[in-house]
Design an enzyme around this catalytic site. Sequence first.
Site, mmCIF file in Angstrom:
data_model
loop_
_atom_site.group_PDB
_atom_site.id
_atom_site.type_symbol
_atom_site.label_atom_id
_atom_site.label_comp_id
_atom_site.label_asym_id
_atom_site.label_seq_id
_atom_site.Cartn_x
_atom_site.Cartn_y
_atom_site.Cartn_z
ATOM 1 N N ALA A 1 0.876 -1.178 0.000
ATOM 2 C CA ALA A 1 0.000 0.000 0.000
ATOM 3 C C ALA A 1 0.909 1.222 0.000
ATOM 4 O O ALA A 1 1.847 1.313 0.813
ATOM 5 C CB ALA A 1 -0.902 -0.009 1.222
ATOM 6 N N ILE B 1 4.711 -1.407 3.295
ATOM 7 C CA ILE B 1 4.570 0.042 3.074
ATOM 8 C C ILE B 1 5.389 0.420 1.837
ATOM 9 O O ILE B 1 6.579 0.112 1.756
ATOM 10 C CB ILE B 1 5.062 0.830 4.313
ATOM 11 C CG1 ILE B 1 4.259 0.419 5.553
ATOM 12 C CG2 ILE B 1 4.977 2.326 4.056
ATOM 13 C CD1 ILE B 1 4.910 0.814 6.878
ATOM 14 N N LYS B 2 4.714 1.075 0.882
ATOM 15 C CA LYS B 2 5.390 1.417 -0.367
ATOM 16 C C LYS B 2 5.790 2.892 -0.330
ATOM 17 O O LYS B 2 4.943 3.761 -0.085
ATOM 18 C CB LYS B 2 4.411 1.154 -1.515
ATOM 19 C CG LYS B 2 5.025 0.672 -2.801
ATOM 20 C CD LYS B 2 3.913 0.221 -3.748
ATOM 21 C CE LYS B 2 4.408 -0.090 -5.122
ATOM 22 N NZ LYS B 2 3.307 -0.357 -6.059
ATOM 23 N N VAL B 3 7.070 3.153 -0.577
ATOM 24 C CA VAL B 3 7.556 4.537 -0.603
ATOM 25 C C VAL B 3 8.307 4.747 -1.911
ATOM 26 O O VAL B 3 8.873 3.805 -2.470
ATOM 27 C CB VAL B 3 8.496 4.847 0.601
ATOM 28 C CG1 VAL B 3 7.766 4.700 1.926
ATOM 29 C CG2 VAL B 3 9.750 3.986 0.576
#
Length: 217
Positions: A56, A82-84
């Site tokens: 996400a 967690i997508k950054v």
Amino acid sequence: MKFFVDTADIDAIRELNDLGLIDGVTTNPSLIMKSGRNIKEVTKEICDMVDGPVSAETVALDAEGMIAEGLELKKIADNIAIKVPLTLDGLKACKHLTGEGHMVNVTLCFSANQALLAAKAGATFISPFIGRLDDQNLDGMELIQDIRTIYDNYGFETQILAASIRSANHMKDAALIGADVATAPPAVIKSMASHVLTDKGLEGFLKDWEKTGQKIL
Ligand code: G3P
């Protein structure tokens, strides 16, 4: 090679999950927009259905904002990755979040040096975008090969998640190089099962079987 499905379409994810073909899911802001759903609601449904990592994506541009959004997304379920983005702030957020034990997928990677930095920042996954490089007449698959070589040279544990996959050939080439994961749209994953000779062969077998007049059940 693990297969992730690159969509926020619940029905499409369910179909592939029921087939037993997927190991995780990736989403991004564009895919959330396409689904027409609320990010937290749809991501929760996906996480409830799929056992593996569900990426996400954060949308803040500064590290502090990414960390805050990432921790908020992480509340949805334990299997959230967690997508950054691959920016200096994204790398800082990655280092912080993986240091706290969270899975982080560093996305929008277009060079081997970017991938090297993501590994140094402790990323769980690096997402090089094959199709978008090919769109620019560059060689997306060469990037996957370069990252594989660099990570193997130093024993980096960051998993190469081949992304922006557009065809079954991309899946095959990523597998030949040794990408750890490939994320692809549902139609691409399903198309891997198709072959004209399979269809033709099946048709021939069924015609001959009919002539025998036999039944198995
Ligand atoms: O996982 C990243 C992917 O969604 C990007 O794909 O087709 O928009 O380049 P595409």
